[in-house]
Scaffold this motif. Structure first.
Motif, short mmCIF file in Angstrom:
data_model
loop_
_atom_site.label_atom_id
_atom_site.label_comp_id
_atom_site.label_asym_id
_atom_site.label_seq_id
_atom_site.Cartn_x
_atom_site.Cartn_y
_atom_site.Cartn_z
N HIS A 149 -3.51 -0.79 12.10
CA HIS A 149 -4.36 0.40 12.18
C HIS A 149 -5.27 0.46 10.96
O HIS A 149 -6.49 0.64 11.08
N LEU A 150 -4.67 0.31 9.77
CA LEU A 150 -5.44 0.40 8.54
C LEU A 150 -6.49 -0.70 8.44
O LEU A 150 -7.63 -0.46 8.03
N GLU A 163 -9.38 0.11 10.88
CA GLU A 163 -10.07 1.35 10.54
C GLU A 163 -10.85 1.22 9.23
O GLU A 163 -11.99 1.68 9.14
N VAL A 164 -10.25 0.60 8.23
CA VAL A 164 -10.96 0.43 6.95
C VAL A 164 -12.13 -0.53 7.11
O VAL A 164 -13.20 -0.32 6.53
N THR A 167 -2.45 9.01 4.98
CA THR A 167 -3.22 7.96 5.64
C THR A 167 -4.51 7.69 4.89
O THR A 167 -4.90 6.53 4.69
N ARG A 207 1.33 -0.39 11.58
CA ARG A 207 0.57 0.56 10.78
C ARG A 207 -0.50 -0.16 9.96
O ARG A 207 -1.61 0.33 9.79
N TYR A 241 0.81 -1.21 0.00
CA TYR A 241 0.00 0.00 0.00
C TYR A 241 0.85 1.26 0.00
O TYR A 241 0.37 2.34 -0.36
N PHE A 281 -3.72 5.69 1.87
CA PHE A 281 -3.51 4.28 2.22
C PHE A 281 -4.85 3.56 2.39
O PHE A 281 -5.03 2.42 1.96
N ARG A 282 -5.81 4.22 3.04
CA ARG A 282 -7.12 3.61 3.25
C ARG A 282 -7.81 3.30 1.92
O ARG A 282 -8.44 2.25 1.76
#
Length: 205
Positions: A107-108, A111-112, A72, A104, A57, A75-76
């Motif tokens: 996190h993605l 969150e996604v 960020t 990281r 990504y 990336f999402r």
């Protein structure tokens, strides 16, 4: 935009996870570090019928000098696109997809999963999350695996993220590892991926 992706196709099409798909996200060190680190574990998942995609990504990060928030979000978008791409692969059931990431990437992944991607489950390893509660619109089950002595992503950050998710009715499972590390040893990764497989079997089958 074309994103380099390593694809692991099922070696056991009759396995318990046959038809399922997993987008596996590298950490902040980049794909060049985590593809070798995750390779054997991803292959073991294909032994259970799972299709695994590891997108780089960072390749979608755009021009140097962009502000962090913009990066960020980019990336999402890449991660969400990877889910859509995996869903279209032959033999993959688009209703049986999951996200998993480290640091990281963790996190993605979570969150996604709770904002945009149409996935059934998500796993975050050595990670947390930073979304405002109002941004959480989806409620797939989430597994958060963290190390008791992680010096980079402190356990309190992971537990705080779990609380935010639970307050938005996201089912969260926490697993604490008795480890002082953020960068895990291979035996610890074997344990992590074993827990991930059990979780995926519960939610993708």
């Amino acid at each position: 935009m074309s994103i380099p992706t390593v694809l692991f196709e099922p070696r056991r099409p009759d396995g318990a996870l046959s038809g399922g798909g997993l987008v596996l996200l590298h950490g902040g060190g980049g794909a060049q570090i985590d593809v070798p680190r995750f390779f054997s574990h991803a292959v073991r998942l294909t032994d259970h019928g799972l299709t695994v995609a590891m997108p780089n990504y960072f390749a979608g990060s755009g021009e140097a000098g962009e502000v962090r928030r913009s990066m960020t979000e980019r990336f999402r978008v890449v991660v969400d696109d990877a889910v859509v791409w995996l869903a279209a692969r032959p033999g993959v059931d688009r209703s049986r997809l999951a996200l998993m990431g480290y640091s990281r990437g963790g996190h993605l992944a979570t969150e996604v999963a709770v904002t945009r991607a149409d996935v059934r489950a998500a796993i975050g390893v050595a990670s947390a999350g930073g979304l405002e509660p109002a941004a959480i619109r989806r409620t797939p089950p989430v597994l958060l695996i963290y190390a008791k002595g992680d010096p980079v992503v402190r356990p309190r950050y992971t537990r705080r993220w779990a609380g935010v998710l639970r307050n938005r009715e996201v089912p969260v499972t926490l697993r604490e590892l008795d480890s002082p590390r953020h960068i895990f040893e291979d035996v610890e990764w074997s344990d992590i991926f074993s827990s991930a497989r059990t979780f995926l079997t519960r939610h993708l089958v």
